[in-house]
Design an enzyme around this catalytic site. Structure first.
Site, mmCIF file in Angstrom:
data_model
loop_
_atom_site.group_PDB
_atom_site.id
_atom_site.type_symbol
_atom_site.label_atom_id
_atom_site.label_comp_id
_atom_site.label_asym_id
_atom_site.label_seq_id
_atom_site.Cartn_x
_atom_site.Cartn_y
_atom_site.Cartn_z
ATOM 1 N N ASN A 209 98.472 56.562 36.871
ATOM 2 C CA ASN A 209 99.849 56.878 37.242
ATOM 3 C C ASN A 209 100.783 56.436 36.118
ATOM 4 O O ASN A 209 100.345 55.845 35.131
ATOM 5 C CB ASN A 209 100.210 56.241 38.588
ATOM 6 C CG ASN A 209 100.150 54.731 38.520
ATOM 7 O OD1 ASN A 209 100.929 54.100 37.826
ATOM 8 N ND2 ASN A 209 99.193 54.150 39.249
ATOM 9 N N ASP A 277 96.088 54.417 44.982
ATOM 10 C CA ASP A 277 95.681 54.333 46.382
ATOM 11 C C ASP A 277 94.226 54.750 46.572
ATOM 12 O O ASP A 277 93.551 54.249 47.458
ATOM 13 C CB ASP A 277 96.601 55.222 47.233
ATOM 14 C CG ASP A 277 98.016 54.655 47.265
ATOM 15 O OD1 ASP A 277 98.142 53.440 47.516
ATOM 16 O OD2 ASP A 277 98.984 55.408 47.013
ATOM 17 N N LYS A 287 79.333 62.229 31.328
ATOM 18 C CA LYS A 287 80.506 63.107 31.342
ATOM 19 C C LYS A 287 80.182 64.391 32.126
ATOM 20 O O LYS A 287 79.141 65.021 31.893
ATOM 21 C CB LYS A 287 80.888 63.455 29.902
ATOM 22 C CG LYS A 287 82.145 64.265 29.818
ATOM 23 C CD LYS A 287 82.486 64.619 28.379
ATOM 24 C CE LYS A 287 83.615 65.630 28.361
ATOM 25 N NZ LYS A 287 83.825 66.205 27.037
ATOM 26 N N PRO A 305 91.056 49.040 47.640
ATOM 27 C CA PRO A 305 91.500 47.847 48.367
ATOM 28 C C PRO A 305 92.996 47.657 48.175
ATOM 29 O O PRO A 305 93.542 48.017 47.130
ATOM 30 C CB PRO A 305 90.728 46.707 47.683
ATOM 31 C CG PRO A 305 90.314 47.244 46.357
ATOM 32 C CD PRO A 305 90.147 48.729 46.533
ATOM 33 N N ASP A 306 93.669 47.123 49.181
ATOM 34 C CA ASP A 306 95.092 46.816 49.052
ATOM 35 C C ASP A 306 95.198 45.356 48.630
ATOM 36 O O ASP A 306 94.899 44.440 49.395
ATOM 37 C CB ASP A 306 95.806 47.062 50.390
ATOM 38 C CG ASP A 306 97.314 46.995 50.219
ATOM 39 O OD1 ASP A 306 97.798 46.010 49.625
ATOM 40 O OD2 ASP A 306 98.003 47.937 50.662
ATOM 41 N N ILE A 307 95.606 45.157 47.391
ATOM 42 C CA ILE A 307 95.594 43.806 46.811
ATOM 43 C C ILE A 307 96.650 42.930 47.472
ATOM 44 O O ILE A 307 96.396 41.782 47.839
ATOM 45 C CB ILE A 307 95.777 43.895 45.283
ATOM 46 C CG1 ILE A 307 94.520 44.550 44.705
ATOM 47 C CG2 ILE A 307 95.978 42.516 44.664
ATOM 48 C CD1 ILE A 307 94.734 45.367 43.510
ATOM 49 N N PHE A 325 106.150 44.950 46.299
ATOM 50 C CA PHE A 325 107.165 45.911 45.891
ATOM 51 C C PHE A 325 107.021 47.158 46.757
ATOM 52 O O PHE A 325 105.938 47.443 47.268
ATOM 53 C CB PHE A 325 106.998 46.283 44.416
ATOM 54 C CG PHE A 325 107.766 45.371 43.502
ATOM 55 C CD1 PHE A 325 107.381 44.050 43.353
ATOM 56 C CD2 PHE A 325 108.881 45.830 42.815
ATOM 57 C CE1 PHE A 325 108.099 43.187 42.534
ATOM 58 C CE2 PHE A 325 109.602 44.974 41.988
ATOM 59 C CZ PHE A 325 109.217 43.656 41.846
ATOM 60 N N LYS A 343 102.008 44.922 55.622
ATOM 61 C CA LYS A 343 101.193 44.273 54.582
ATOM 62 C C LYS A 343 101.028 42.777 54.848
ATOM 63 O O LYS A 343 100.222 42.118 54.194
ATOM 64 C CB LYS A 343 101.857 44.458 53.208
ATOM 65 C CG LYS A 343 102.078 45.913 52.823
ATOM 66 C CD LYS A 343 101.073 46.377 51.812
ATOM 67 C CE LYS A 343 101.428 47.770 51.318
ATOM 68 N NZ LYS A 343 100.473 48.242 50.318
#
Ligand code: C5P
Length: 400
Positions: A209, A277, A287, A305-307, A325, A343
């Site tokens: 991203n 995500d 490759k 995983p959601d840190i 954030f 969260k």
């Protein structure tokens, strides 16, 4: 305290070099890790063996030594330090620093470093007052080099005047100041995530991203400035590793989680990273070839995983203050309030990334600080200013 801070001491050739030994003792007594580079002239005044015994480490002397270069090159020496300290800073070494001359290990490390540098000049009074030295000091100061001393007093050469190196005690105080060790967060440990993550598809392709890492890096710097012993876990960015911060580089979300878990315990965690995500459910070992009858491949995605949520649910290891954030494009505060609850974190810094806001990749940010007490709107400001204000709020949380 200087616990966990890494000082690279450069000992040059002047009679005041003997004070470097006492300096090492005091720094280590305050918890700092000290590594020493000794110049050829420096070795005329202190023996490598004394420095080695006091630092309990190898003493680095030779730019061209094969063993030094394979074990610890000049770039790595500076990379592994939070601060470079030159004791004594001789007229000659200051002149080399000003001119960018790199003809031995000490001057090369000083030219190659992007870390803060503190010099403790020591020389005969006339050398100190010579226009060449005066000009060199002026230029070095403008470049951000920090100075401690010299003081006035009787000198080894029998003269009296400015040029005497500061005492180890004063140098330690200057080091603590340079490293923010006297700040309100000294003795606290901070963990910050920053940047994007890269999720591999095959050995050459990845999902990523546009996060620049600017906000996260600025927060790490601001916390370190207030004295926190700070670990920054960052995905790939164009930014340099910040001075005074222990930076860990990772690529994927899973690596980020592992690095964050390894950095615990921490008093405060700030998750500013833009973690992907999803990752590909399987990574191809080779490759993926284009063409053929199969057509373009279909990527199956798996949740990362959601840190932030993991840190907030880390049980006994949960940092006392967990901050996330939220990048939102509409109803920023109500979305952030919901996210805080979901969260399990304490604060959410909600920022407006709606099209035209210029937040993503830009230098400014408009944020709202959402906590249990409600939400606060901050004016639009630079990401550095957001970072300082957040660090101040964190310090108040721990000192109030
Ligand atoms: O769910 P969302 O991505 O909007 O949440 C943003 C917050 O959660 C940020 O603080 C981000 O660093 C964190 N996060 C995380 N791990 C993820 C996704 C988001 O730490 N996998």
């Amino acid at each position: 305290m200087l616990r966990g801070k890494r000082v690279l001491l450069i000992v040059a050739g002047g009679i005041a070099a003997f004070k470097s030994l006492e300096l090492v003792r005091r720094l280590r007594g305050r918890g700092a890790m000290v590594r020493a580079v000794l110049t050829e002239a420096g070795a005329e005044f202190v023996t490598p063996l004394s420095l080695q015994a006091l630092t309990e480490d190898k003493v680095y002397r030779d730019l061209f030594s094969l063993t030094d270069e394979s074990e610890m090159g000049h770039i790595q020496l500076s990379r592994d330090a939070d601060l470079l300290v030159v004791v004594p800073a001789t007229a000659n070494l200051l002149a080399k620093m000003r001119a960018g001359i790199a003809d031995d290990l000490a001057s090369t490390v000083l030219l190659a470093t992007d870390k803060p540098v503190l010099v403790a000049p020591a020389m005969n009074v006339r050398m100190w007052q010579h226009p060449a030295t005066v000009e060199n000091i002026q230029v070095l100061r403008q470049r951000g080099v920090l100075l401690v001393g010299p003081t006035e007093g009787d000198m080894a050469c029998g003269e009296f005047g400015p040029g005497r190196m500061s005492e180890p005690e004063e140098i330690v105080a200057a080091i603590e100041q340079a490293l923010g060790a006297g700040g309100p967060l000294s003795g606290r440990r901070a963990l910050v995530t920053s940047g994007p993550t890269w999720e591999p598809i095959d050995p050459v392709r990845y999902i990523a991203n546009r996060s620049s890492g600017k906000q996260g890096h600025a927060i790490a710097v601001a916390l370190a400035r207030l004295g926190a012993s700070t670990t920054l876990v960052t995905g790939p960015t164009r930014l340099a590793d910040p001075a005074g911060v222990h930076t860990v580089h990772i690529e994927s979300a899973r690596e980020m989680l592992e690095a964050c878990s390894a950095a615990l315990p921490a008093d405060v965690a700030v998750c500013a990273a833009a973690v992907a995500d999803w990752r590909t459910a399987q990574q191809a070992g080779q490759k993926i070839k284009k063409g053929g009858n199969a057509g373009p491949p279909t990527l199956e995605l798996a949740e990362n995983p959601d840190i932030l949520a993991s840190l907030a649910a880390a049980g006994a290891k949960r940092p006392g203050l967990v901050i996330g954030f939220a990048a939102e494009t509409e109803t920023v505060v109500s979305h952030a309030t919901e996210k805080r609850r979901r969260k399990g974190c304490d604060w959410i810094v909600a920022n407006d990334v709606s099209p035209g806001s210029g937040t993503f990749g830009g230098d400014d940010n408009t944020v709202h600080l959402v906590s249990e007490a409600g939400s606060e709107d901050w004016p639009r400001m630079g990401k550095d200013a957001v970072a300082s204000r957040l660090a101040d709020r964190i310090a108040t949380f721990f000192t109030a």
